[in-house]
Design a protein around this motif. Sequence first.
Motif, PDB file in Angstrom:
ATOM      1  N   SER A 147       6.368 -45.760 -45.524  1.00 12.77           N
ATOM      2  CA  SER A 147       5.701 -46.988 -45.975  1.00 12.77           C
ATOM      3  C   SER A 147       4.381 -47.205 -45.239  1.00 12.77           C
ATOM      4  O   SER A 147       3.375 -47.565 -45.858  1.00 12.77           O
ATOM      5  CB  SER A 147       6.614 -48.195 -45.783  1.00 12.77           C
ATOM      6  N   ARG A 148       4.359 -46.994 -43.927  1.00 15.56           N
ATOM      7  CA  ARG A 148       3.118 -47.124 -43.150  1.00 15.56           C
ATOM      8  C   ARG A 148       2.078 -46.127 -43.640  1.00 15.56           C
ATOM      9  O   ARG A 148       0.908 -46.461 -43.805  1.00 15.56           O
ATOM     10  CB  ARG A 148       3.379 -46.904 -41.656  1.00 15.56           C
ATOM     11  N   HIS A 149       2.517 -44.893 -43.871  1.00 16.33           N
ATOM     12  CA  HIS A 149       1.611 -43.847 -44.351  1.00 16.33           C
ATOM     13  C   HIS A 149       1.007 -44.246 -45.703  1.00 16.33           C
ATOM     14  O   HIS A 149      -0.207 -44.101 -45.909  1.00 16.33           O
ATOM     15  CB  HIS A 149       2.373 -42.520 -44.474  1.00 16.33           C
ATOM     16  N   GLU A 150       1.838 -44.746 -46.591  1.00 19.44           N
ATOM     17  CA  GLU A 150       1.342 -45.131 -47.916  1.00 19.44           C
ATOM     18  C   GLU A 150       0.381 -46.305 -47.835  1.00 19.44           C
ATOM     19  O   GLU A 150      -0.624 -46.341 -48.561  1.00 19.44           O
ATOM     20  CB  GLU A 150       2.529 -45.446 -48.843  1.00 19.44           C
ATOM     21  N   ARG A 151       0.654 -47.278 -46.965  1.00 23.40           N
ATOM     22  CA  ARG A 151      -0.268 -48.416 -46.801  1.00 23.40           C
ATOM     23  C   ARG A 151      -1.606 -47.938 -46.266  1.00 23.40           C
ATOM     24  O   ARG A 151      -2.662 -48.375 -46.719  1.00 23.40           O
ATOM     25  CB  ARG A 151       0.332 -49.467 -45.862  1.00 23.40           C
ATOM     26  N   ARG A 152      -1.574 -47.039 -45.287  1.00 22.00           N
ATOM     27  CA  ARG A 152      -2.825 -46.494 -44.729  1.00 22.00           C
ATOM     28  C   ARG A 152      -3.605 -45.742 -45.790  1.00 22.00           C
ATOM     29  O   ARG A 152      -4.836 -45.863 -45.877  1.00 22.00           O
ATOM     30  CB  ARG A 152      -2.542 -45.583 -43.538  1.00 22.00           C
ATOM     31  N   ALA A 153      -2.924 -44.940 -46.568  1.00 25.73           N
ATOM     32  CA  ALA A 153      -3.579 -44.171 -47.618  1.00 25.73           C
ATOM     33  C   ALA A 153      -4.206 -45.091 -48.657  1.00 25.73           C
ATOM     34  O   ALA A 153      -5.311 -44.864 -49.130  1.00 25.73           O
ATOM     35  CB  ALA A 153      -2.594 -43.197 -48.269  1.00 25.73           C
ATOM     36  N   GLU A 154      -3.482 -46.141 -49.010  1.00 24.03           N
ATOM     37  CA  GLU A 154      -3.991 -47.110 -49.987  1.00 24.03           C
ATOM     38  C   GLU A 154      -5.215 -47.838 -49.439  1.00 24.03           C
ATOM     39  O   GLU A 154      -6.200 -48.026 -50.150  1.00 24.03           O
ATOM     40  CB  GLU A 154      -2.892 -48.125 -50.339  1.00 24.03           C
ATOM     41  N   SER A 155      -5.172 -48.234 -48.169  1.00 22.44           N
ATOM     42  CA  SER A 155      -6.307 -48.916 -47.540  1.00 22.44           C
ATOM     43  C   SER A 155      -7.536 -48.015 -47.474  1.00 22.44           C
ATOM     44  O   SER A 155      -8.654 -48.482 -47.616  1.00 22.44           O
ATOM     45  CB  SER A 155      -5.945 -49.380 -46.130  1.00 22.44           C
ATOM     46  N   THR A 157      -8.456 -45.814 -49.575  1.00 23.85           N
ATOM     47  CA  THR A 157      -9.074 -45.613 -50.890  1.00 23.85           C
ATOM     48  C   THR A 157      -9.785 -46.859 -51.398  1.00 23.85           C
ATOM     49  O   THR A 157     -10.398 -46.812 -52.439  1.00 23.85           O
ATOM     50  CB  THR A 157      -8.023 -45.164 -51.922  1.00 23.85           C
ATOM     51  N   ARG A 158      -9.679 -47.949 -50.660  1.00 25.83           N
ATOM     52  CA  ARG A 158     -10.352 -49.191 -51.088  1.00 25.83           C
ATOM     53  C   ARG A 158     -11.784 -49.228 -50.666  1.00 25.83           C
ATOM     54  O   ARG A 158     -12.281 -48.710 -49.796  1.00 25.83           O
ATOM     55  CB  ARG A 158      -9.627 -50.409 -50.520  1.00 25.83           C
TER      56      ARG A 158
END
Length: 158
Positions: A147-155, A157-158
């Motif tokens: 979940s942390r990895h996915e949040r970082r990845a999403e951030s 790309t913003r």
Amino acid sequence: MTINEIISFVGGLDGVLTIRPAPGDGMPENSWGDTFFYYAPDGATPTTAQPFATVVTKNYPGDEASRLDRPDTFRVNIAAGKEAFTQWTGYAPREPGSAEGDPSATDTVIAHPVYGTAGWLAVVNPGEHTEASTCELLRAAHHLARSRHERRAESATR
């Protein structure tokens, strides 16, 4: 559970990078023989993330309470998160906890003797009483790391 059973179990979870430092690989000598688990679906060692679990086979400076210098003794360390930590210990990671309990007790889920304030749990020589719980906690730590990895990845790309 043996160290190899733990490595096999955690390594079977999606996106796990297992690092086992050994002589000649450039890792510090004090880490040789230990195992570090990262959520790294690209297979690259994360530069900003900590492992979500480790298996240590020896005492480290300032971390001798589990008495890992005993023969055939190791400790599984799990970044369980606040919820699981509180469920297992009865107090939140940063709250003053009970000083009860023996950090060298085997087959018992305990607050990590050094990193408990960060929500880490530990089990010295998981066995019959803690095998299922250890696996459950490792799955939960893996989920949190993913979940942390996915949040970082999403951030990113913003």
